[in-house]
Design a protein around this motif. Structure first.
Motif, PDB file in Angstrom:
ATOM      1  N   TYR A 334       0.812  -1.204   0.000  1.00 60.17           N
ATOM      2  CA  TYR A 334       0.000   0.000   0.000  1.00 60.17           C
ATOM      3  C   TYR A 334       0.856   1.270   0.000  1.00 60.17           C
ATOM      4  O   TYR A 334       0.316   2.370   0.024  1.00 60.17           O
ATOM      5  N   PHE A 335       2.164   1.128  -0.035  1.00 55.74           N
ATOM      6  CA  PHE A 335       3.044   2.261   0.240  1.00 55.74           C
ATOM      7  C   PHE A 335       2.768   3.471  -0.640  1.00 55.74           C
ATOM      8  O   PHE A 335       2.708   4.599  -0.157  1.00 55.74           O
ATOM      9  N   ARG A 336       2.609   3.275  -1.935  1.00 54.38           N
ATOM     10  CA  ARG A 336       2.528   4.452  -2.801  1.00 54.38           C
ATOM     11  C   ARG A 336       1.217   5.225  -2.652  1.00 54.38           C
ATOM     12  O   ARG A 336       1.059   6.310  -3.202  1.00 54.38           O
ATOM     13  N   PHE A 337       0.274   4.663  -1.873  1.00 58.41           N
ATOM     14  CA  PHE A 337      -0.954   5.388  -1.572  1.00 58.41           C
ATOM     15  C   PHE A 337      -0.917   6.004  -0.182  1.00 58.41           C
ATOM     16  O   PHE A 337      -1.879   6.636   0.241  1.00 58.41           O
ATOM     17  N   CYS A 338       0.173   5.793   0.528  1.00 64.94           N
ATOM     18  CA  CYS A 338       0.244   6.157   1.942  1.00 64.94           C
ATOM     19  C   CYS A 338       1.438   7.052   2.238  1.00 64.94           C
ATOM     20  O   CYS A 338       1.314   8.061   2.912  1.00 64.94           O
ATOM     21  N   GLY A 339       2.613   6.674   1.759  1.00 62.41           N
ATOM     22  CA  GLY A 339       3.808   7.465   1.989  1.00 62.41           C
ATOM     23  C   GLY A 339       4.592   7.098   3.223  1.00 62.41           C
ATOM     24  O   GLY A 339       5.539   7.789   3.593  1.00 62.41           O
TER      25      GLY A 339
END
Length: 388
Positions: A334-339
């Motif tokens: 999910y990283f690229r939607f969360c940071g």
């Protein structure tokens, strides 16, 4: 949020969180503020030094918001803020657009406040957890009484004066059973803009009713039903979480650079009533930790921006937060939607900034993304945005 071209590593300042007073007239059960019984307030010389420091730094490169928060801002009278706004304008020689905002429990709103808000175009957020049977479980007076009636009296005054506002409601375990009742509450009271905070583990609030295995499932069920009502009910609502996650999905190309305020040094600057400065998660200011001590990086009356950048404490915070972001990048689909998650949640739940998943992540990022993706592509097997 995806970083715009040319964003520098430090800042620019997006959000200035100012604690005019640590005091709050309420005693909410899930509050994270450690000094909310202190009745101190920011002195005039500190106010002046604060805005001198901000505009003398290299951080003011775009418009930003001043959020008067971290205590109930309206326990101080409008005259205090009139002087504060004047100090901000006096030091803003480049006339960079600045928005002042209050996050308030609304119990102290009277006509004098409404006149001030309209005159100065202050943005207002009201904290209320929905109907009385939910709100009054946790949002209490210092004598343990419910606050709902007083809050809604303040809301009515805002509406009588034509003042727009948004609402933030905290979701506890109990609230997840009542998406229909919450929707009906907002519609019945003419509320059109809603945001949800989950009950977090932060500061002195060491436990959350959502720290249970079924919380993500129940959160997804709640949000799916609420968004169904918000879109298709008799009165459509704007929901912050749906809006922000939809933007993240639309911008979430595989090679996009993910940027978040809380993981970018000095995108958020927090200043307490004494003039102490911190950055990253606003909730860090006023907390202590055995590894870092406190999170004060300097004071607006005595420390320049350059001296703070050279301090060992700032270097340690920056290094460990960056390591945590990198671990998220390597391990979380999910990283690229969360940071990379909020630093304060990582520290509170995992004991280290250099860590990954938290309860906050599982609910507000992972579960929320799943709900929005299901709206776009109902079959989980079709969620092309996530790695298999």
């Amino acid at each position: 949020m995806v970083a715009p071209p040319g964003r520098e590593e430090l800042g620019p300042l997006d959000l200035l969180v100012v604690q005019a007073t640590p005091f709050c007239n309420l005693d909410c059960r899930y509050c994270y503020l450690p000094e909310r019984s202190l009745t101190e307030q920011m002195a005039p010389d500190v106010l002046d030094a604060l805005f001198r420091w901000v505009f003398a730094s290299s951080l003011v490169r775009t418009p930003f918001t001043v959020a008067w928060h971290a205590g109930e801002p309206m326990v101080l009278r409008p005259e205090f803020y009139a002087a504060a706004f004047e100090a901000a304008a006096r030091h803003n020689v480049e006339q960079v657009p600045v928005v002042h905002s209050f996050q308030t429990n609304a119990t102290l709103i009277d006509q004098a406040w409404c006149d001030f808000i309209k005159t100065h175009r202050v943005h207002i957020g009201v904290s209320v957890d929905g109907p009385a049977f939910l709100n009054d479980r946790h949002r209490l007076t210092r004598r343990g009484a419910g606050t709902h009636r007083r809050v809604m009296r303040g809301v009515a005054r805002l509406q009588e004066n034509g003042i727009p506002f948004h609402v933030i409601s905290v979701l506890t375990r109990e609230a997840l059973d009542y998406p229909d009742e919450l929707y009906e509450f907002y519609v019945d009271h003419g509320i059109e803009h809603v945001g949800f905070n989950v009950e977090e583990i932060e500061g002195p609030h060491r436990e959350s009713s959502l720290s249970v295995d079924d919380a993500p499932t129940r959160f997804r069920r709640f949000m799916a039903r609420f968004l169904e009502l918000a879109r298709g009910g008799p009165a459509p609502l704007w929901v912050r979480e749906e809006e922000s996650m939809t933007r993240a999905i639309l911008a979430g190309e595989p090679d996009a650079v993910v940027w978040t305020q809380e993981n970018t040094a000095f995108a958020i600057v927090s200043v307490d009533w004494k003039g102490n400065i911190s950055t990253f998660s606003p909730e860090l200011l006023g907390l202590r930790h055995e590894r870092y001590g406190d999170f004060t990086l300097g004071n607006v009356r005595s420390d320049s921006f350059e001296s703070i950048l050279g301090s060992p404490r700032f270097a340690a915070l920056r290094r460990d937060i960056a390591e945590g972001v990198e671990r998220c990048r390597k391990t979380c689909p999910y990283f690229r939607f969360c940071g990379g998650g909020a630093p304060v949640n990582k520290l509170a739940e995992n004991g280290s900034f250099a860590s990954t998943e938290t309860l906050f992540c599982r609910l507000t990022r992972q579960s929320m993304l799943d709900v929005v993706l299901d709206e776009i592509q109902p079959s989980p097997s079709e969620h092309k945005w996530l790695p298999a």
